[in-house]
Design a protein around this motif. Sequence first.
Motif, PDB file in Angstrom:
ATOM      1  N   CYS A 133       0.838  -1.200   0.000  1.00  0.00           N
ATOM      2  CA  CYS A 133       0.000   0.000   0.000  1.00  0.00           C
ATOM      3  C   CYS A 133       0.877   1.256   0.000  1.00  0.00           C
ATOM      4  CB  CYS A 133      -0.934   0.007   1.209  1.00  0.00           C
ATOM      5  SG  CYS A 133      -0.106   0.430   2.756  1.00  0.00           S
ATOM      6  N   CYS A 142       2.812   2.187   3.248  1.00  0.00           N
ATOM      7  CA  CYS A 142       3.969   1.353   3.552  1.00  0.00           C
ATOM      8  C   CYS A 142       5.157   1.703   2.659  1.00  0.00           C
ATOM      9  CB  CYS A 142       3.629  -0.121   3.368  1.00  0.00           C
ATOM     10  SG  CYS A 142       2.646  -0.751   4.721  1.00  0.00           S
ATOM     11  N   CYS A 151       1.409  -3.552   9.192  1.00  0.00           N
ATOM     12  CA  CYS A 151       0.352  -2.879   8.440  1.00  0.00           C
ATOM     13  C   CYS A 151      -0.792  -3.877   8.274  1.00  0.00           C
ATOM     14  CB  CYS A 151       0.886  -2.443   7.081  1.00  0.00           C
ATOM     15  SG  CYS A 151      -0.398  -2.002   5.907  1.00  0.00           S
ATOM     16  N   CYS A 209      -1.043  -4.842   4.378  1.00  0.00           N
ATOM     17  CA  CYS A 209       0.052  -5.525   3.685  1.00  0.00           C
ATOM     18  C   CYS A 209       0.558  -6.752   4.436  1.00  0.00           C
ATOM     19  CB  CYS A 209       1.214  -4.577   3.453  1.00  0.00           C
ATOM     20  SG  CYS A 209       0.753  -3.084   2.602  1.00  0.00           S
TER      21      CYS A 209
HETATM   22 ZN   LIG Z   1       0.696  -1.350   4.012  1.00  0.00          ZN
END
Ligand SMILES: [Zn+2]
Length: 534
Positions: free
Chosen positions: A157, A160, A204, A207
């Motif tokens: 994402c 991140c 995260c 992710c």
């Molecule tokens: Zn992420």
Amino acid sequence: MLKRASPVFASSLSELTAEIPLIHIDAEGRTIDMLLQYIYPDCRPEVGSDFDAFLAVLQLAVVYQVGHVMQILRKMLVTPEMLTQFPIRIYAAATRWRFTAEAEIAAEATGRLDLARASEKEVGNISATDLVKLMGRHVRRKSDILEALKGWKSSLCKTCQSMPGDSWSMRYYVRAVDEVKKHPATDVIFSEEFINQETGKSNCPECDNYFVLSQRLKDLKQAAAHSMRRQSPSYSRKSVQSTVSTIAPITPIPSTPQLENIFSEGDCILRSIDSQDIRVYRRILIEASMFWKHLFSLPQSQPDVDPADPESAVPIVDCTERGRTLKLLLQLIYPVPKPKFRTFAQIEPVLEAAHKFEMDAALQHLAGILREAHFIQLDPVRVYALACRYDLPELARLSSSFTLRSDLEQTAEESVFGLSAISFLRLLQFRDTRAAQITAILTERAPPSPCEQCKIAWASNWLRLALEEVCRRPVSDTIFGLSFVTKSFDVEQVRRSFDRIGYHQCNNIFNIADHDWLQELKKKIDMLPESLDP
Ligand SMILES: [Zn+2]
Ligand SMILES: [Zn+2]
């Protein structure tokens, strides 16, 4: 039993009629003994850590096509224990016998090594060609795995991707890139230990979700493995160039009518491999070489001399060289203008012949030609390889200093033809030793201080660039050159500083103290030994 095991034994045994047939095998007794132990059922000899003995048995199994023993030994060749100890030698052996899969596995296993620092034990008696091939592979493999890792990063994402610390996936990316830059292989980054690091820190939710993550890891493994199977290696610029130069049509060497005539007279005929008859005077050959002196002192057998035809009494010597090569070589010892050589393809066969026929003066003349810029500057490694091969220590020393100016990581395979990996390693180590010595000299004293106002110093820019440069080419010519020094003056950087702190009388200039500083560094570097004793 032997007939069953090997088609080669089968055919040689069927030709023998004696009561107890005798087969001569070109190998040591213990190697043959070992092979027989493998052929006999229920016998698994212990090869242990003697890798040379193991290779000798495998070699014998390959030569005698003992299929099932070959299968067993090929499996043993790539066991983890073997691969950790001798990956480079396994790669070379597998390449020689065209065991493609094993060569690939071994090549991947060399990824954890710094090839330039390999020890003599690790390379054994392999050729420099194999080492250069591996070095090229490391470069390609590194960029391929990094490419696969880029794919990993781009699937994360946006948050991140810009915050390396906040997710495991992104931290993994950073760590893996770091690792692959050092070692172009995947065994470490896919190991449990490596993957399980840093799992406790912040994650995260998007992710680092378990299912997403395991799929992404699978994709990464596939992408990294896919590049390994890719059959078309990307050639470096240099190797493409050199390939072109070897297949380019050979420019004819100008010959005068006088030269055409000189080989139509003489008291002996040299017959070339391409059926050219070259007439020569034995006297000249005898003066030029011990080889010919010895040959012509042997009793000559002339069974079919026709007394009516004086021509039939002229002795004929069959040579394995081409007519062109022989003529060029002979021109070097005849009292005629010396031929010109422009490419390696032209000079190499003549060099080989001069060495074989022990024509020292011709060999020295050719060595002199190789010192010319369009040979030694164009491809110093190739000149070095030739000098080692034909025992020309002066030329080897000179060319070794020129290799410091070429990027050895980019060496083409044909440049190291006939050179041993150990000799090539010595060049790499020579480069690294000098790089370390120069680095020590450059960093011994702090560079002149920066401008008080903007804190910019061209000298620290220069030092950073110079340290990078000497790792690849550890010589003083480039880094003290005008264009290199001016490159360290970053005009944009100074302009931006004006925007930041306003216009000022910037002290980031080249003054007399800087000049002395550079002079002193250069003097120290130029005092280092610049050639390698062969
Ligand atoms: Zn992420
Ligand atoms: Zn300034």
